[in-house]
Design a protein around this motif. Structure first.
Motif, PDB file in Angstrom:
ATOM      1  N   PRO A 170     -18.561 -20.849 -42.029  1.00 25.07           N
ATOM      2  CA  PRO A 170     -18.648 -22.263 -41.667  1.00 25.07           C
ATOM      3  C   PRO A 170     -19.694 -22.470 -40.574  1.00 25.07           C
ATOM      4  CG  PRO A 170     -16.730 -21.261 -40.677  1.00 25.07           C
ATOM      5  CD  PRO A 170     -17.316 -20.226 -41.585  1.00 25.07           C
ATOM      6  N   GLY A 171     -20.172 -23.697 -40.462  1.00 29.87           N
ATOM      7  CA  GLY A 171     -21.077 -23.996 -39.361  1.00 29.87           C
ATOM      8  C   GLY A 171     -22.419 -24.550 -39.758  1.00 29.87           C
ATOM      9  N   ALA A 172     -22.700 -24.681 -41.049  1.00 23.18           N
ATOM     10  CA  ALA A 172     -23.998 -25.220 -41.462  1.00 23.18           C
ATOM     11  C   ALA A 172     -23.918 -25.727 -42.890  1.00 23.18           C
ATOM     12  CB  ALA A 172     -25.083 -24.165 -41.341  1.00 23.18           C
ATOM     13  N   ASN A 173     -24.906 -26.541 -43.266  1.00 18.35           N
ATOM     14  CA  ASN A 173     -24.998 -27.049 -44.630  1.00 18.35           C
ATOM     15  C   ASN A 173     -26.113 -26.326 -45.374  1.00 18.35           C
ATOM     16  OD1 ASN A 173     -23.034 -28.937 -44.021  1.00 18.35           O
ATOM     17  ND2 ASN A 173     -24.529 -30.474 -43.403  1.00 18.35           N
ATOM     18  N   VAL A 174     -25.899 -26.082 -46.643  1.00 26.89           N
ATOM     19  CA  VAL A 174     -26.909 -25.473 -47.490  1.00 26.89           C
ATOM     20  C   VAL A 174     -27.111 -26.348 -48.708  1.00 26.89           C
ATOM     21  CG1 VAL A 174     -27.428 -23.536 -49.009  1.00 26.89           C
ATOM     22  CG2 VAL A 174     -26.520 -23.134 -46.738  1.00 26.89           C
ATOM     23  N   THR A 175     -28.350 -26.594 -49.035  1.00 25.60           N
ATOM     24  CA  THR A 175     -28.682 -27.337 -50.244  1.00 25.60           C
ATOM     25  C   THR A 175     -29.034 -26.357 -51.351  1.00 25.60           C
ATOM     26  OG1 THR A 175     -29.495 -29.222 -48.987  1.00 25.60           O
ATOM     27  CG2 THR A 175     -30.222 -29.042 -51.270  1.00 25.60           C
ATOM     28  N   VAL A 176     -28.372 -26.486 -52.499  1.00 23.14           N
ATOM     29  CA  VAL A 176     -28.615 -25.625 -53.648  1.00 23.14           C
ATOM     30  C   VAL A 176     -29.156 -26.469 -54.781  1.00 23.14           C
ATOM     31  CG1 VAL A 176     -27.569 -24.083 -55.336  1.00 23.14           C
ATOM     32  CG2 VAL A 176     -26.805 -24.035 -52.964  1.00 23.14           C
ATOM     33  N   GLN A 177     -30.306 -26.099 -55.310  1.00 25.47           N
ATOM     34  CA  GLN A 177     -30.938 -26.837 -56.392  1.00 25.47           C
ATOM     35  C   GLN A 177     -31.123 -25.903 -57.584  1.00 25.47           C
ATOM     36  OE1 GLN A 177     -34.544 -28.253 -54.569  1.00 25.47           O
ATOM     37  NE2 GLN A 177     -33.512 -29.990 -53.616  1.00 25.47           N
ATOM     38  N   ALA A 178     -30.535 -26.280 -58.733  1.00 20.52           N
ATOM     39  CA  ALA A 178     -30.625 -25.446 -59.925  1.00 20.52           C
ATOM     40  C   ALA A 178     -30.190 -26.256 -61.132  1.00 20.52           C
ATOM     41  CB  ALA A 178     -29.745 -24.208 -59.778  1.00 20.52           C
ATOM     42  N   GLN A 179     -30.486 -25.738 -62.332  1.00 24.82           N
ATOM     43  CA  GLN A 179     -30.007 -26.385 -63.545  1.00 24.82           C
ATOM     44  C   GLN A 179     -28.513 -26.187 -63.710  1.00 24.82           C
ATOM     45  OE1 GLN A 179     -32.260 -25.179 -66.964  1.00 24.82           O
ATOM     46  NE2 GLN A 179     -34.218 -25.872 -66.132  1.00 24.82           N
ATOM     47  N   SER A 180     -28.006 -25.045 -63.262  1.00 24.34           N
ATOM     48  CA  SER A 180     -26.570 -24.793 -63.301  1.00 24.34           C
ATOM     49  C   SER A 180     -26.214 -23.891 -62.140  1.00 24.34           C
ATOM     50  CB  SER A 180     -26.166 -24.138 -64.632  1.00 24.34           C
ATOM     51  OG  SER A 180     -26.796 -22.872 -64.771  1.00 24.34           O
ATOM     52  N   VAL A 181     -24.996 -24.056 -61.644  1.00 27.42           N
ATOM     53  CA  VAL A 181     -24.529 -23.272 -60.501  1.00 27.42           C
ATOM     54  C   VAL A 181     -23.157 -22.719 -60.826  1.00 27.42           C
ATOM     55  CG1 VAL A 181     -23.937 -23.285 -58.057  1.00 27.42           C
ATOM     56  CG2 VAL A 181     -25.828 -24.709 -58.894  1.00 27.42           C
ATOM     57  N   THR A 182     -22.977 -21.429 -60.575  1.00 30.07           N
ATOM     58  CA  THR A 182     -21.694 -20.781 -60.823  1.00 30.07           C
ATOM     59  C   THR A 182     -21.241 -20.062 -59.566  1.00 30.07           C
ATOM     60  OG1 THR A 182     -22.299 -20.408 -63.130  1.00 30.07           O
ATOM     61  CG2 THR A 182     -20.444 -19.139 -62.272  1.00 30.07           C
ATOM     62  N   LEU A 183     -20.009 -20.315 -59.160  1.00 25.58           N
ATOM     63  CA  LEU A 183     -19.383 -19.547 -58.087  1.00 25.58           C
ATOM     64  C   LEU A 183     -18.398 -18.600 -58.742  1.00 25.58           C
ATOM     65  CD1 LEU A 183     -18.697 -22.385 -55.487  1.00 25.58           C
ATOM     66  CD2 LEU A 183     -20.590 -20.789 -55.538  1.00 25.58           C
ATOM     67  N   THR A 184     -18.726 -17.323 -58.788  1.00 25.50           N
ATOM     68  CA  THR A 184     -17.929 -16.368 -59.545  1.00 25.50           C
ATOM     69  C   THR A 184     -16.861 -15.722 -58.672  1.00 25.50           C
ATOM     70  OG1 THR A 184     -19.419 -14.544 -59.054  1.00 25.50           O
ATOM     71  CG2 THR A 184     -19.917 -15.866 -60.991  1.00 25.50           C
ATOM     72  N   GLN A 185     -16.029 -14.926 -59.309  1.00 22.32           N
ATOM     73  CA  GLN A 185     -14.993 -14.209 -58.593  1.00 22.32           C
ATOM     74  C   GLN A 185     -15.629 -13.308 -57.549  1.00 22.32           C
ATOM     75  OE1 GLN A 185     -12.517 -11.784 -61.049  1.00 22.32           O
ATOM     76  NE2 GLN A 185     -11.025 -11.391 -59.453  1.00 22.32           N
ATOM     77  N   GLY A 186     -15.043 -13.290 -56.372  1.00 21.37           N
ATOM     78  CA  GLY A 186     -15.609 -12.530 -55.270  1.00 21.37           C
ATOM     79  C   GLY A 186     -16.264 -13.412 -54.240  1.00 21.37           C
ATOM     80  N   THR A 187     -16.447 -14.686 -54.558  1.00 23.05           N
ATOM     81  CA  THR A 187     -17.021 -15.617 -53.602  1.00 23.05           C
ATOM     82  C   THR A 187     -15.948 -16.051 -52.613  1.00 23.05           C
ATOM     83  OG1 THR A 187     -18.566 -16.435 -55.268  1.00 23.05           O
ATOM     84  CG2 THR A 187     -18.233 -17.814 -53.330  1.00 23.05           C
ATOM     85  N   SER A 188     -16.256 -15.966 -51.321  1.00 22.31           N
ATOM     86  CA  SER A 188     -15.315 -16.329 -50.274  1.00 22.31           C
ATOM     87  C   SER A 188     -15.735 -17.650 -49.645  1.00 22.31           C
ATOM     88  CB  SER A 188     -15.275 -15.234 -49.198  1.00 22.31           C
ATOM     89  OG  SER A 188     -14.465 -15.613 -48.120  1.00 22.31           O
ATOM     90  N   ILE A 189     -14.865 -18.657 -49.713  1.00 23.45           N
ATOM     91  CA  ILE A 189     -15.162 -19.986 -49.182  1.00 23.45           C
ATOM     92  C   ILE A 189     -14.168 -20.307 -48.067  1.00 23.45           C
ATOM     93  CG2 ILE A 189     -15.474 -22.419 -49.715  1.00 23.45           C
ATOM     94  CD1 ILE A 189     -17.363 -20.638 -51.243  1.00 23.45           C
ATOM     95  N   PRO A 190     -14.615 -20.410 -46.816  1.00 22.28           N
ATOM     96  CA  PRO A 190     -13.687 -20.723 -45.735  1.00 22.28           C
ATOM     97  C   PRO A 190     -13.282 -22.186 -45.739  1.00 22.28           C
ATOM     98  CG  PRO A 190     -15.909 -20.593 -44.890  1.00 22.28           C
ATOM     99  CD  PRO A 190     -15.981 -20.182 -46.337  1.00 22.28           C
ATOM    100  N   ALA A 191     -12.107 -22.482 -45.213  1.00 25.02           N
ATOM    101  CA  ALA A 191     -11.632 -23.859 -45.138  1.00 25.02           C
ATOM    102  C   ALA A 191     -12.561 -24.692 -44.264  1.00 25.02           C
ATOM    103  CB  ALA A 191     -10.214 -23.883 -44.559  1.00 25.02           C
ATOM    104  N   GLY A 192     -12.838 -25.903 -44.711  1.00 19.96           N
ATOM    105  CA  GLY A 192     -13.657 -26.812 -43.939  1.00 19.96           C
ATOM    106  C   GLY A 192     -15.146 -26.661 -44.132  1.00 19.96           C
ATOM    107  N   ALA A 193     -15.583 -25.690 -44.974  1.00 15.16           N
ATOM    108  CA  ALA A 193     -17.002 -25.495 -45.179  1.00 15.16           C
ATOM    109  C   ALA A 193     -17.560 -26.535 -46.139  1.00 15.16           C
ATOM    110  CB  ALA A 193     -17.237 -24.090 -45.725  1.00 15.16           C
ATOM    111  N   VAL A 194     -18.888 -26.726 -46.106  1.00 16.30           N
ATOM    112  CA  VAL A 194     -19.540 -27.737 -46.939  1.00 16.30           C
ATOM    113  C   VAL A 194     -20.726 -27.133 -47.656  1.00 16.30           C
ATOM    114  CG1 VAL A 194     -20.743 -29.940 -46.951  1.00 16.30           C
ATOM    115  CG2 VAL A 194     -18.853 -29.576 -45.366  1.00 16.30           C
ATOM    116  N   LEU A 195     -20.685 -27.122 -48.975  1.00 18.06           N
ATOM    117  CA  LEU A 195     -21.795 -26.681 -49.809  1.00 18.06           C
ATOM    118  C   LEU A 195     -22.296 -27.863 -50.597  1.00 18.06           C
ATOM    119  CD1 LEU A 195     -23.585 -24.490 -51.051  1.00 18.06           C
ATOM    120  CD2 LEU A 195     -21.775 -24.015 -52.679  1.00 18.06           C
TER     121      LEU A 195
END
Length: 297
Positions: A267-292
Motif C-alpha cells: 500500500p502507499g501509491a497508485n499504479v496505472t496499468v494500460q493493456a488490452q487485457s489484465v489478469t491477476l493470477t493466483q499468487g498475487t497478494s493484495i493488501p487491504a486498502g490498496a488501489v490499483l
C-alpha cells in the motif's frame, strides 16, 4: 454497461500497487550451489527455479527443526584488512512458519579463525517475522530492536564498517536506509574472512517451511546496488516474483499483462496499468486498502 468498464471498476475496488522494486544489478544465483563454497549445505540448502527472484534460480532454505546448512562466500578474505563491507540479497520469508521467539541466523560474517563478527537473524513475533541485527564488540554481543518483514520479496542490505569506537553495522530493507543501526563499535582489529548465507545457526525444534534468497552481491565498499527496475511494459508482459513498493509507476502492455506468482503490492501509491487485457493470477497478494487503477486500451 461496457464490460471493459466493469472490469476496471472491479479491480479498482480490490487492489493497489506501489512503485516497482528497484533492482536487478545483482547476479542471480545459478541453478547450482557450485559458485559458492557449499560444503555445509546438507539437505537444508538447494538451488531451485521455484526460489528465483531474478535470473533462472535462487536458493531455497528448508526449515525442518534443528537442521542447519549454508553456503559460504570466501571472497572478502582475498584482500587483507577489509574495513568496510556491504552485502545485499533478496529474501522471500512468507513460507517460513516461525512461532513467537523462534528463529535462526540467516547471514553472518567470520574472521579467519571462524570467530563471528556480525550477523542477521530471522525470528518469529506476535505480529509476524522480524529481522534482528547484531554485532560483536570484543566479547560483547551488541544488538538493536527488531525490524518487521512485510510479505513478498524484500531487499536486505547490511553495511559494516570498523573503527576505534566508531565502527558500525547498518540494516536497510527495500529502499528504507538504516532501519536499524549499531554504532560505537570498537572493532578496528576485526577483519572479515568469509560470509555465510542460509540456516547458519540457532535453528530450533518446531520451525518448518521455506525461505528463498536470491541476487546476492558482496562488496567491500560502495552503494548497495538497488539500481535496476524490473520491467512491466512491452507486448505480452508477465510480471512475477516482484514486490511493488510505494511510488507512482505505469505498466503498459500492447496486448496482455499478467501479474503472476509471488507478486506483492504494497500500500502507499497508485499504479496505472494500460493493456488490452489484465489478469491477476493466483499468487498475487493484495493488501487491504490498496488501489490499483486499471485502464483498458
Amino acid at each position: 454497461m461496457n464490460p471493459k468498464h466493469t472490469f476496471g471498476v472491479a479491480i479498482r475496488s480490490l487492489a493497489a500497487i506501489t512503485g516497482i522494486f528497484l533492482l536487478q544489478q545483482g547476479q542471480a544465483l545459478a541453478c547450482s550451489t557450485q559458485a559458492w563454497d557449499d560444503s555445509n549445505i546438507g539437505s537444508t540448502v538447494t538451488a531451485e527455479a521455484a526460489a528465483v527472484y531474478e535470473g533462472s534460480c535462487g536458493l531455497r532454505l528448508h526449515l525442518d527443526g534443528t537442521s542447519t546448512g549454508w553456503v559460504k562466500d570466501p571472497t572478502p578474505g582475498t584482500v587483507p584488512a577489509v574495513t568496510e563491507y556491504v552485502a545485499r540479497f533478496y529474501a522471500y520469508i512468507d513460507g517460513a512458519q516461525l512461532a513467537n521467539g523462534q528463529g535462526f541466523t540467516l547471514f553472518n560474517a567470520e574472521d579467519a579463525s571462524a570467530n563471528e563478527l556480525f550477523g542477521l537473524e530471522v525470528k518469529g513475533s506476535a505480529s509476524g517475522p522480524v529481522l534482528h541485527l547484531y554485532a560483536w564488540d570484543g566479547a560483547v554481543r551488541e544488538a538493536v530492536g527488531d525490524v518487521s518483514v512485510p510479505p513478498g520479496w524484500r531487499a536486505i542490505v547490511l553495511h559494516w564498517t570498523t573503527g576505534a569506537g566508531n565502527g558500525a553495522l547498518r540494516l536497510s530493507v527495500d529502499r528504507t536506509q538504516d532501519m536499524q543501526t549499531i554504532t560505537g563499535l570498537s572493532n578496528a582489529g576485526q577483519v572479515i574472512d568469509s560470509v555465510n548465507l542460509g540456516v547458519v545457526s540457532g535453528n530450533s525444534s518446531g520451525i518448518v517451511g521455506t525461505i528463498d534468497v536470491d541476487a546476492f552481491t558482496s562488496r567491500r565498499t560502495g552503494p548497495t546496488g538497488l539500481t535496476i527496475t524490473k520491467g512491466c511494459s512491452g507486448t505480452q508482459v508477465a510480471v512475477e516474483s516482484t514486490t511493488f513498493l510505494p511510488g507512482a509507476i505505469t505498466c503498459t502492455a500492447s496486448a496482455a499483462l499478467t501479474f503472476g506468482n509471488r507478486v506483492t503490492f504494497d500500500p502507499g501509491a497508485n499504479v496505472t496499468v494500460q493493456a488490452q487485457s489484465v489478469t491477476l493470477t493466483q499468487g498475487t497478494s493484495i493488501p487491504a486498502g490498496a488501489v490499483l487503477d486499471i485502464q483498458i486500451q
